[in-house]
Design an enzyme around this catalytic site. Structure first.
Site, PDB file in Angstrom:
ATOM      1  N   ASN A 209       0.858  -1.193   0.000  1.00 24.97           N
ATOM      2  CA  ASN A 209       0.000   0.000   0.000  1.00 24.97           C
ATOM      3  C   ASN A 209       0.893   1.242   0.000  1.00 24.97           C
ATOM      4  O   ASN A 209       2.116   1.127  -0.078  1.00 24.97           O
ATOM      5  CB  ASN A 209      -0.955  -0.029   1.196  1.00 24.97           C
ATOM      6  N   ASP A 277      -4.280  -6.230   5.098  1.00 25.34           N
ATOM      7  CA  ASP A 277      -5.313  -7.054   5.737  1.00 25.34           C
ATOM      8  C   ASP A 277      -5.279  -8.485   5.218  1.00 25.34           C
ATOM      9  O   ASP A 277      -5.695  -9.401   5.908  1.00 25.34           O
ATOM     10  CB  ASP A 277      -6.689  -6.438   5.487  1.00 25.34           C
ATOM     11  N   ILE A 307      -2.488  -7.208  14.214  1.00 28.09           N
ATOM     12  CA  ILE A 307      -1.453  -6.959  15.228  1.00 28.09           C
ATOM     13  C   ILE A 307      -2.008  -6.101  16.363  1.00 28.09           C
ATOM     14  O   ILE A 307      -1.797  -6.386  17.548  1.00 28.09           O
ATOM     15  CB  ILE A 307      -0.225  -6.294  14.573  1.00 28.09           C
TER      16      ILE A 307
END
Ligand code: PMT
Length: 406
Positions: A209, A277, A307
């Site tokens: 990302n 994700d 996490i």
């Protein structure tokens, strides 16, 4: 924060003067009022107009200016401050200060003051090492003047060594310490996640990302400046490693989770990483080939470990304060409120990551701090700030909540 503190910033003539508009901006973001005095040599490196624009005040630059004398007076100028900060402090101004010379507005204000003085020296390494400079500094330090830096590094003259002015965040941290806001997290352990994760598709390709790591790295640096023993677990980024921080570099979400687990116990966890994700269920062992006429590959994704949620649910190993970030493109605050509950963290920092806002990779962020107070959701809307300022505010808030270990 430096709310209500009045700082008289004296800018003398070194190349590092170009950093002073940023210094003014950062001090003001923390709530200080900054008034600037620019020496004649200083004005060769930074214009009065730029300092005036960032300080939103007039810049004082001439002892004998009738305007200055009638409106303020050099005595008043130094008395109206809580702190006099000389940055950059050249070898010349340090020598004048040591000798008590007052031949312009800056040195006159320095001689006339009854307030504390800090200096951030900046000069060529040979000038720094010269016995005269060192003797002047010893004199000044003997009089209680505090020194910030200098640091080692590349110099404008092409040499390498001590003499570079400290970085702006370090000067701001020193000012914080001066006002009793420093090292408030001494004895605390902090864990910060930052950057993106890379999820392998095959040995050469990955899913990722747009996170740059700027926000997370700035938070780690801010917590360390407040004295926390800080571990930064970061995905792949080009950000420089923050000083006094243990940096653990990882690739994937699963690596990040393992590294975070190893970094426990911690008092504080701040999860600013943009963790993927999903990951590819079975990454190919060899590069996937593009064959003529062959079908495009289909990627099967499986969910990655969460996490933040894992840290928040880690029982007696749970950090006392767990802070998440919520990256949202719509209904930013409402979605973040729901995310805080779903992830079980104490605070969540909501930010809009719509492409038009430029949060990913940019230098600024507009955030909302969401916490619980007396069983009620409390939302604080922060103004648009640099990511460093967001980090410092957040670190300040954390220190207000946890404080140092006594
Ligand atoms: O890196 P920059 O370019 O400076 O940009 C900063 C930022 C936008 C990345 C940062 O400010 C930010 O918002 N980070 C969180 C990004 C994110 O993944 O948000 P989320 O809403 O998908 O996740 C919510 C929280 O869960 C986050 O704290 C995230 O770290 C955490 N999470 C998410 C998924 C997962 N598998 N594990 C997690 O820990």
């Amino acid at each position: 924060m430096l709310d209500g503190k009045r700082i008289l910033l004296i800018v003398s003539g070194g190349i590092a003067a170009y950093k002073t508009p940023e210094l003014v901006r950062r001090l003001r973001e923390r709530g200080a009022t900054v008034r600037c005095v620019l020496t004649r040599a200083g004005s060769q490196f930074v214009t009065p107009l730029s300092l005036s624009a960032v300080s939103e005040d007039k810049v004082y630059d001439d002892l004998f200016s009738l305007t200055v004398e009638s409106e303020m007076g050099h005595i008043q100028l130094s008395r109206d401050a809580d702190l006099l900060l000389v940055a950059p402090a050249t070898a010349n101004i340090l020598a004048k200060m040591a000798a008590g010379i007052a031949d312009d507005l800056a040195t006159t204000a320095l001689l006339a003051t009854d307030k504390r003085v800090m200096v951030a020296p900046a000069m060529n390494v040979r000038m720094w090492e010269h016995a005269a400079t060192q003797a002047n500094l010893a004199t000044l330090e003997g009089r209680g003047i505090e020194r910030i830096g200098p640091v080692e590094g590349d110099m404008a003259c092409g040499e390498w060594g001590f003499g570079r002015m400290s970085d702006v965040p370090d000067i701001v941290a020193a000012v914080d310490s001066f006002f009793g806001r420093g090292r408030r997290l001494a004895g605390r352990r902090a864990l910060v996640t930052s950057g993106p994760t890379h999820e392998a598709i095959d040995p050469v390709r990955y899913l990722a990302n747009r996170s740059s790591g700027k926000q997370g790295h700035a938070i780690a640096a801010a917590l360390a400046r407040l004295g926390a023993e800080t571990t930064l677990v970061t995905g792949p980024t080009h950000e420089p490693e923050p000083p006094s921080v243990t940096v653990v570099r990882v690739e994937s979400a699963r690596d990040m989770r393992r590294a975070c687990d190893k970094a426990l116990p911690a008092d504080i966890a701040v999860c600013a990483a943009a963790v993927a994700d999903w990951r590819v269920a079975e990454p190919a062992g060899a590069k996937i080939k593009k064959g003529k006429g062959s079908a495009s590959p289909t990627l099967t994704l499986v969910e990655n470990p969460d996490i933040l949620a894992t840290l928040a649910a880690s029982g007696n190993r749970r950090p006392r304060l767990v802070v998440g970030f919520a990256a949202e493109t719509d209904d930013v605050v409402a979605n973040a409120i729901a995310k805080r509950v779903a992830k079980g963290c104490d605070w969540i920092v909501a930010n809009d990551v719509s492409p038009a806002v430029g949060t990913f990779g940019g230098d600024a962020n507009t955030v909302h701090l969401i916490a619980m107070a007396n069983g009620e959701v409390e939302v604080e809307d922060w103004p648009r700030l640099s990511k460093q300022a967001v980090a410092e505010r957040l670190a300040d808030r954390i220190a207000d909540t946890l404080g140092a270990v006594s």
